[in-house]
Design a protein around this motif. Structure first.
Motif, PDB file in Angstrom:
ATOM      1  N   ALA A 263       0.740  -1.435  -0.118  1.00 17.77           N
ATOM      2  CA  ALA A 263      -0.216  -0.055   0.004  1.00 17.77           C
ATOM      3  C   ALA A 263       0.747   1.210   0.035  1.00 17.77           C
ATOM      4  CB  ALA A 263      -0.849  -0.039   1.207  1.00 17.77           C
ATOM      5  N   ASN A 267       0.705   3.916  -2.762  1.00 15.54           N
ATOM      6  CA  ASN A 267       0.497   5.257  -2.700  1.00 15.54           C
ATOM      7  C   ASN A 267       0.481   5.602  -1.237  1.00 15.54           C
ATOM      8  OD1 ASN A 267      -1.255   7.806  -2.593  1.00 15.54           O
ATOM      9  ND2 ASN A 267      -2.331   7.165  -4.447  1.00 15.54           N
ATOM     10  N   ILE A 269      -0.013   8.408   0.470  1.00 18.85           N
ATOM     11  CA  ILE A 269      -0.910   9.342   1.284  1.00 18.85           C
ATOM     12  C   ILE A 269      -2.141   8.497   1.513  1.00 18.85           C
ATOM     13  CG2 ILE A 269      -2.500  11.142   0.943  1.00 18.85           C
ATOM     14  CD1 ILE A 269      -0.304  12.704  -0.604  1.00 18.85           C
ATOM     15  N   ALA A 270      -2.638   7.775   0.640  1.00 14.82           N
ATOM     16  CA  ALA A 270      -3.885   6.904   0.498  1.00 14.82           C
ATOM     17  C   ALA A 270      -3.541   5.766   1.842  1.00 14.82           C
ATOM     18  CB  ALA A 270      -4.200   6.244  -0.449  1.00 14.82           C
ATOM     19  N   ALA A 271      -2.103   5.264   1.684  1.00 12.95           N
ATOM     20  CA  ALA A 271      -2.048   4.303   3.027  1.00 12.95           C
ATOM     21  C   ALA A 271      -1.939   4.946   4.330  1.00 12.95           C
ATOM     22  CB  ALA A 271      -0.628   3.799   2.656  1.00 12.95           C
ATOM     23  N   GLN A 272      -1.571   6.144   4.414  1.00  9.13           N
ATOM     24  CA  GLN A 272      -1.595   6.691   5.852  1.00  9.13           C
ATOM     25  C   GLN A 272      -3.016   7.179   6.099  1.00  9.13           C
ATOM     26  OE1 GLN A 272       1.733   9.780   6.530  1.00  9.13           O
ATOM     27  NE2 GLN A 272       1.552   9.609   4.504  1.00  9.13           N
ATOM     28  N   ALA A 273      -3.898   7.413   5.132  1.00 12.24           N
ATOM     29  CA  ALA A 273      -5.312   7.701   5.422  1.00 12.24           C
ATOM     30  C   ALA A 273      -6.113   6.440   5.879  1.00 12.24           C
ATOM     31  CB  ALA A 273      -5.960   8.231   4.245  1.00 12.24           C
ATOM     32  N   MET A 274      -5.398   5.479   5.463  1.00 13.71           N
ATOM     33  CA  MET A 274      -6.228   4.041   6.089  1.00 13.71           C
ATOM     34  C   MET A 274      -5.390   3.664   7.374  1.00 13.71           C
ATOM     35  SD  MET A 274      -8.238   3.483   3.900  1.00 13.71           S
ATOM     36  CE  MET A 274      -8.610   4.989   3.156  1.00 13.71           C
ATOM     37  N   ILE A 276      -2.073   3.371   8.059  1.00  6.49           N
ATOM     38  CA  ILE A 276      -0.813   2.721   7.993  1.00  6.49           C
ATOM     39  C   ILE A 276       0.336   3.663   8.733  1.00  6.49           C
ATOM     40  CG2 ILE A 276       0.897   1.866   6.638  1.00  6.49           C
ATOM     41  CD1 ILE A 276      -1.386   0.423   5.101  1.00  6.49           C
TER      42      ILE A 276
END
Ligand code: ATP
Ligand code: MG
Lengths: 431, 258
Positions: A263, A267, A269-274, A276
């Motif tokens: 992840a 991406n 930014i998306a990984a952090q938003a989920m 991680i």
């Protein structure tokens, strides 16, 4: 033409025929090596059976068992009749060592998407950690203890090497995580060189690494009183650890941590938003990848009985990266194949071509300048290979495939879970 | 009760003020819309809530607790997830894996346990797959389980993003232009999905959207941004008839249409 393709199609469908042909291949190439024990080609053809095995249409467990039997019993047994036995096993050991290292780099580059051009540093750290303590070197700066440590400690040092390399992986990771892409590549390249130069110069003010003299007479491993010194014995150690490494990689790849790596790679930014954590996830990749390299460094030091910084140059880091890219980034079987191909090219094919060229020149008076010998040109050859792959086969020899789940099974389990929930709520309503 | 309170939130990029002194109260279990012309600062506002950007000044309170200074993944752990205006999927992972990444914070699998193949971790992974499959059914992607996310059609990618965010079991879900690029049929499906999320899963929803029909239909409350400033807020009917909003954003046509 059509009959041939029809034949192949028929083959692909019939499990039995595949197995028969495979066994025939192994018997044939095995007999070939038995009769022509000094033929490198016969040896390589026998090894090639592992790749065929990978593509066979049989269940996974059967493949694993067959593969292990071939590599641990059949190949060493047949090769032992050859004068080149130790050479063959030396190649086998090197393939095992580099496969494990390439699988480690694959975690960093293939899974987590972090380009690392200094990966050999961890191999060096592992090698030196055994070399220093299993030789007289440690007594030059350690205030306590008796050195060299006996060969029994080798087994412990495999773990020590892994841990020390993991710590260095984190040391590299912490400052490097602020940079990305090309910058990351440059910083890691620098890190690799710094480690090499340090090892080469840490002989003063305190003599830790013995500088450019290197460390000699490293104690051979001891296995219940047997001193391990020959390539055929190291082959089994490398093979065993290689199996452990494959197990770890396969399990991690499809775990929570493996998904986090991918992840972050796809991406950030998306990984952090989920949810991680970026830093922790990247450091885990650096540390675990480095630890494989460190373990193999310990084996390398024990096998060579001598280490110095020249074994850990930038060229070696590049070679490990070439194995990953050639084999297929992120693809475990691909990376293994890539490592095997590169090592065999380097140690067998290129040296054989060199020998052949030199006999040609002495027999027929054709003069080939030494600068053009394949051995000298390996950088050029691997460079060309990389360019060809970048242009025509970007995914590598065995491209990465995501593991597919059994949708029918999921459907069934999902329906079952729904029924269970319904039961629970209706039961709750009654009471 | 307000689940989210935003106080004097300001973000400057060099000399440019992207949002200035925004105040907002979001009621629990409501659907709130943030609208405004291009460049009004809507996405910047979401980026501050999810800690992608650090606000220049102001405060963001979730259930009374400030989120300022947290890392993006920590905000997610507190129960705020989002989708992105420019879709950000994990393109080289399967559709199912994308949803499973969304579950990250609800899976307590340590990697050492994974290596030891501890039974409870295997069971949890299996259960997670089933849950992920259920979510895919929910957003209508159950036929694409093993497909790489990057290969999906645009509308499907938007739905997968929502599914991935749902998997995190958020308290607040931020949707950045979820209907962008969708055809009317897909938009209607999306509308029902958003209603469903609110009623069945008790999620508070904040959405940025340019599709006024959708906004007016589903929002309980609307905030209007223009040039980084909050120019109006109120119920859909109030916004529709607000002269300032009409001038800045909706245009005269919007009134005539009604
Ligand atoms: N990282 C950044 N650096 C500099 N300026 C930025 C940055 N992000 C946003 N901006 C600027 O802030 C302003 C607000 O942008 P924002 O993306 O929040 O608008 P928006 O309301 O989401 O618009 P749209 O409807 O087009 O998505 C714009 O002028 C934009 O150029
Ligand atoms: Mg925007």
């Amino acid at each position: 033409m059509t009959t041939l393709s029809a034949l192949f199609e028929k083959l692909a469908q019939s499990k039995k025929n595949q197995i028969i042909l495979f066994v025939a291949y192994v018997v044939l190439t095995g007999a070939g090596l038995f009769l022509l024990p000094d033929s490198t080609i016969a040896f390589l053809l026998l090894l090639f059976s592992i790749l065929i095995l990978y593509y066979l249409n049989v269940n996974l467990r059967a493949k694993w068992i067959t593969g292990i039997v071939i590599l641990a019993a059949i190949v060493p047994f047949i090769a032992s009749h050859s004068d080149s036995y130790q050479t063959y096993m030396e190649v086998g050991t090197l393939v095992g060592i580099y496969c494990a290292m390439a699988l480690g780099l694959n975690i960093v580059v293939g899974f987590a998407g972090l380009l690392d051009l200094g990966f050999i540093a961890f191999f060096a750290v592992g090698a030196y950690s055994y070399a220093i303590f299993a030789s007289g070197q440690a007594s030059k700066f350690m205030p306590f203890g008796h050195y060299p440590l006996p060969g029994d400690t080798f087994w412990l040092f495999i773990i020590v090497g892994a841990i020390v390399a993991a710590i260095f992986g984190i040391l590299l990771g912490v400052p490097v995580l602020r940079v990305r892409g090309d910058y990351l590549a440059i910083v890691t390249l620098g890190f690799g060189e710094i480690i090499r130069i340090l090892l080469n110069n840490m002989d003063h003010p305190i003599n830790i690494t013995n500088g450019s003299m290197g460390i000699a007479s490293i104690a051979p491993p001891n296995f219940f009183g047997i001193s391990i010194g020959s390539s055929s014995q190291f082959y089994y150690i490398a093979f065993g650890i290689f199996l452990v490494v494959i197990y770890v990689v396969r399990k991690l790849e499809n775990s929570k941590l493996g998904r986090s790596w991918k992840a972050v790679r796809d991406n950030e930014i998306a990984a952090q938003a989920m949810g991680i954590p970026l830093v922790k996830t990247k450091l885990a990749a650096f540390a675990i990848g480095a630890s494989f390299s460190g373990m193999m460094g310990v084996i390398f030091a024990a096998k060579q009985m001598f280490v110095d910084a020249t074994s850990f140059t930038y060229l070696e880091s590049t070679m490990v990266l070439v194995m990953v890219i050639l084999g297929g980034m992120g693809s475990v079987p691909g990376v293994i194949l890539g490592a095997a191909v590169v090592i065999i090219l380097r140690t067998q094919v290129l040296t054989n071509i060199s020998n052949w060229l030199s006999t040609m020149s002495s027999n027929y008076g054709i003069s080939i300048p030494p600068a053009l010998s394949p051995e000298k040109m390996q950088l050029l050859i691997f460079g060309l290979l990389l360019i060809i792959f970048a242009l025509y086969r970007t995914q590598g020899l065995i491209p990465h495939k995501n593991r597919k789940v059994d949708v029918e099974l999921l459907k069934k389990e999902s329906a079952e879970a729904a029924r269970a929930r319904e039961k629970a709520t209706s039961g709750g309503a009654k009471s | 009760m307000n689940i989210l309170e935003v106080k004097n939130l300001t973000k400057q990029f060099g000399g440019l003020t992207a949002t200035s002194n925004i105040n907002m109260n979001v009621e629990k279990n409501s659907i709130t819309a943030v609208i405004g012309p291009n460049g009004a600062g809507k996405t910047t506002f979401f980026n501050m809530i999810t800690a992608v950007y650090k606000p220049t000044s102001g405060d963001i309170l979730l259930n009374g607790k400030s989120l300022i200074g947290l890392k993006p993944h920590q905000v997610s752990h507190f129960g705020i997830t989002r989708t992105f205006q420019n879709i950000r999927l994990f393109n080289d992972m399967t559709v199912l894996e994308n949803v499973m990444v969304g579950m990250h914070q609800n899976l307590k699998a340590h990697w050492v346990g994974t290596l030891l193949q501890l039974p409870h971790i295997r069971k949890m992974e299996e259960a997670a797959k089933v849950d992920a499959y259920d979510i895919l059914k929910y957003v209508g992607l159950e036929d694409y389980v093993n497909e790489n996310a990057g290969n999906l059609a645009y509308g499907a990618q938007r739905r997968l993003e929502i599914g991935r965010a749902m998997a995190a079991k958020p308290k607040i879900l931020l949707l950045d232009e979820p209907a962008a690029g969708m055809n009317p049929k897909e938009t209607e499906r999306l509308t029902n999905l958003i209603y469903d999320l609110r009623s069945k899963l008790n999620v508070t929803i904040i959405l940025i959207e340019h599709d006024m029909k959708l906004v007016m239909k589903i929002s309980d409350f609307i905030y209007v941004l223009d040039h980084g400033e909050l120019i109006a807020s109120g119920k859909p009917d109030e916004i529709r008839n607000n002269t300032r909003v009409i001038e800045a954003y909706l245009g005269k046509g919007a009134v005539a249409n009604d």
